[in-house]
Design a protein around this motif. Sequence first.
Motif, mmCIF file in Angstrom:
data_model
loop_
_atom_site.group_PDB
_atom_site.id
_atom_site.type_symbol
_atom_site.label_atom_id
_atom_site.label_comp_id
_atom_site.label_asym_id
_atom_site.label_seq_id
_atom_site.Cartn_x
_atom_site.Cartn_y
_atom_site.Cartn_z
ATOM 1 N N THR A 1 9.680 -0.464 1.699
ATOM 2 C CA THR A 1 9.829 -1.588 0.765
ATOM 3 C C THR A 1 8.719 -1.467 -0.273
ATOM 4 O O THR A 1 7.792 -0.679 -0.099
ATOM 5 N N ALA A 2 8.813 -2.268 -1.317
ATOM 6 C CA ALA A 2 7.797 -2.246 -2.366
ATOM 7 C C ALA A 2 6.578 -3.094 -2.002
ATOM 8 O O ALA A 2 5.645 -3.196 -2.792
ATOM 9 N N VAL A 3 6.576 -3.693 -0.802
ATOM 10 C CA VAL A 3 5.445 -4.533 -0.391
ATOM 11 C C VAL A 3 4.229 -3.629 -0.126
ATOM 12 O O VAL A 3 4.267 -2.792 0.776
ATOM 13 N N PRO A 4 3.150 -3.780 -0.930
ATOM 14 C CA PRO A 4 2.054 -2.808 -0.873
ATOM 15 C C PRO A 4 1.438 -2.641 0.515
ATOM 16 O O PRO A 4 1.206 -1.518 0.964
ATOM 17 N N VAL A 5 1.171 -3.760 1.214
ATOM 18 C CA VAL A 5 0.466 -3.647 2.492
ATOM 19 C C VAL A 5 1.343 -2.975 3.557
ATOM 20 O O VAL A 5 0.838 -2.459 4.554
ATOM 21 N N TRP A 6 2.642 -2.948 3.335
ATOM 22 C CA TRP A 6 3.548 -2.225 4.243
ATOM 23 C C TRP A 6 3.754 -0.783 3.778
ATOM 24 O O TRP A 6 3.616 0.154 4.553
ATOM 25 N N HIS A 7 4.096 -0.624 2.510
ATOM 26 C CA HIS A 7 4.415 0.732 2.044
ATOM 27 C C HIS A 7 3.204 1.656 2.082
ATOM 28 O O HIS A 7 3.315 2.828 2.465
ATOM 29 N N ALA B 1 1.420 -10.548 6.827
ATOM 30 C CA ALA B 1 0.621 -9.818 5.830
ATOM 31 C C ALA B 1 1.508 -9.355 4.674
ATOM 32 O O ALA B 1 1.077 -9.346 3.518
ATOM 33 N N GLY B 2 2.733 -8.987 4.982
ATOM 34 C CA GLY B 2 3.661 -8.548 3.945
ATOM 35 C C GLY B 2 3.930 -9.637 2.917
ATOM 36 O O GLY B 2 4.009 -9.374 1.717
ATOM 37 N N PHE B 3 4.056 -10.869 3.384
ATOM 38 C CA PHE B 3 4.295 -11.990 2.468
ATOM 39 C C PHE B 3 3.083 -12.207 1.578
ATOM 40 O O PHE B 3 3.206 -12.392 0.359
ATOM 41 N N GLN B 4 1.895 -12.161 2.199
ATOM 42 C CA GLN B 4 0.676 -12.404 1.421
ATOM 43 C C GLN B 4 0.481 -11.298 0.395
ATOM 44 O O GLN B 4 0.044 -11.538 -0.724
ATOM 45 N N SER B 5 0.799 -10.084 0.806
ATOM 46 C CA SER B 5 0.653 -8.938 -0.094
ATOM 47 C C SER B 5 1.629 -9.027 -1.272
ATOM 48 O O SER B 5 1.261 -8.787 -2.417
ATOM 49 N N GLN C 1 -2.081 -8.562 -7.946
ATOM 50 C CA GLN C 1 -3.081 -7.487 -7.983
ATOM 51 C C GLN C 1 -2.818 -6.441 -6.905
ATOM 52 O O GLN C 1 -3.155 -5.280 -7.059
ATOM 53 N N GLN C 2 -2.209 -6.852 -5.776
ATOM 54 C CA GLN C 2 -1.869 -5.880 -4.737
ATOM 55 C C GLN C 2 -0.830 -4.883 -5.253
ATOM 56 O O GLN C 2 -0.852 -3.722 -4.888
ATOM 57 N N THR C 3 0.064 -5.375 -6.090
ATOM 58 C CA THR C 3 1.095 -4.493 -6.629
ATOM 59 C C THR C 3 0.551 -3.654 -7.783
ATOM 60 O O THR C 3 0.745 -2.444 -7.832
ATOM 61 N N VAL C 4 -0.149 -4.305 -8.702
ATOM 62 C CA VAL C 4 -0.582 -3.625 -9.923
ATOM 63 C C VAL C 4 -1.754 -2.670 -9.663
ATOM 64 O O VAL C 4 -1.759 -1.544 -10.177
#
Lengths: 323, 300
Positions: A177-183, A301-305, A310-313
């Motif tokens: 997924t595009a979720v940073p803390v997971w990917h 954590a995925g939701f918070q991320s 800033q987690q994405t960018v």
Amino acid sequence: MTEVRRGPGQVGASPTGAGKGGRGERRMVEPDRPRSYYGRSVIKEPVWSWEIPTYFFVGGLSGGSAVLALLADVSGRPEVARRAWPVSLASAAVSPALLISDLGRPERFYNMLRVAKATSPMSTGTWILTGLSGSNVVATANSLFGWFPRLGPFSKLSAALLGPLLSTYTAVLIADTAVPVWHEARRELPFVFAASSAASAGAAAALLSPRSQAGLGRRLAILGAAGETAASRLMERRLGTLAAPYRTGTAGRLSKLATGMTIAGAGILAVAGRRRPAGRVGGSLLVLAGAATERWSIFKAGFQSARDPQQTVGPQRERLANS
Amino acid sequence: MQLTLHRSAAPYPPERQRPRVGFFTDTSICIGCKACEVACKEWNNVPADDCGFSGDSYDNTLALGADTWRHVAFIEQRRPLGLREEPGTSLVQEAAAGQLGADGELPVHEDAGFRWLMSSDVCKHCTEAACLEVCPTGSLFRTEFGTVVVQEDVCNGCGYCIPACPFGVIDQRKDDGRAWKCTLCYDRLRDDMEPACAQACPTKSIQFGELEELRARAERRVEQLRGAGEPGAQLYGADPQNGVGGTGAFFLLLDEPETYGLPPDPVDTTRDLTEIWQTAALAGAMLVAGSVLALIGSRR
């Protein structure tokens, strides 16, 4: 107008714009330039609810128990096998209920069964779960009642081979997924899930088996708990600044709780699990609770991320700067 | 057969395949009228969304979502005035310091210190669309026009496409349970009409057409703007080498993508899926190995 390029470091530094009141530094142009669109998230938060992290735990328990059950069978521990097989079957059986209940259109769940799609870990997982459940019905019936004498061994092997996949595919699913803390944790998440499954399966077996045969489950629970703690620590270290969700908010609290329960449970099992029934029961329950809480922490954590632009960018800017 | 868990497009037989179409949204001429938002809602019968007062400039729609398939972003920016700007100084202080002209007027026009950025965002219709790849029912599919569309009669609301999208476009309609997004007016395309938003746009900020032609047009436009003293002008999404293989809907932006709420380097995470499965296989093997290890030495 002067064009000012931002370095990647600035992106993660401040959500609203760097350089306000810049302590003696020379102020560059465009001081209030936003690094996000009104602080709004770039990607969407998942829409999954409590059923999904519950399934992560229950599915892991099922997969780990299938492996443990086969090993118990082949090593001549019938009392362990007679408990691990039904545990694996029961947890596999509640899984579809959890998954279907989470769907936006539960009455259309069968649309998952109309396709097999290799690019979708959810599709692959559906078939892994279907296969394991089917094998497990036969395996458990064989183990408990001696039914299916010829099909039994094959079903047991099939369930034990699908078990590790059921335990780890959920990590694949969220890592894709595009979720940073997971990917960005895609190299560690499967190990966290596998170890957590081993710990759960071991603890369940230690809890349910008679004292004389509880050693296998107890050892697996301790080993899995150690692996789970080590793998999640490694994941957080490699995530660097992206690991922030594991330190704050709900995910942060759950993460601490999970680590505490897992370590305490494993410790009790190691010290008092062999001789004292209370130690075995208490330690096993703590390891199980720790494994469930660990999945909840990762889920939250995925939701918070996803919520934090800033987690994405940040990592994307860094990638562009390094390319 | 290719041994990869990632593919870019489903091929159609030549007689059914149509040229790939898309949007070129030239934000430099967007006037923020929101006609695109309205036209889209009207044509596609998209439900009203929770429309309050956000306080974020003129934007009360805030983001793309299940009930917002076009979203106009409004960004208010200060631009350098060419005056000495030290922390804490204001125009008043500068005037007091004697920076006003002899006639008492500011040496720069008032509007030179401020600019609006307005941009109509939409589903990107990626060449490599993560939403489509991860969809477990095949509800999301690629049309003969190269666009990405949800078949609402198939979608069972599993929600996987939502965190998979690197742009945060697709979302679940809460009372309905299914995932919804821009269809690039698939129904209109099949009747050789342009999408409703493009037709409604009064400045041609939203341009619809064949992707190849749009890309060439956009290259010329960005050169023109840079030549006219707009160094921040840049194309977003047009490059087929980017992380999603290029987007079918791309943009001409006047600032960095994140200013508009767009990811600077979006990636279709399915590109990593083969590697992730390899890791999972290794982790699964370790689960077995760990169980065997627990077996060895444990007494009966």
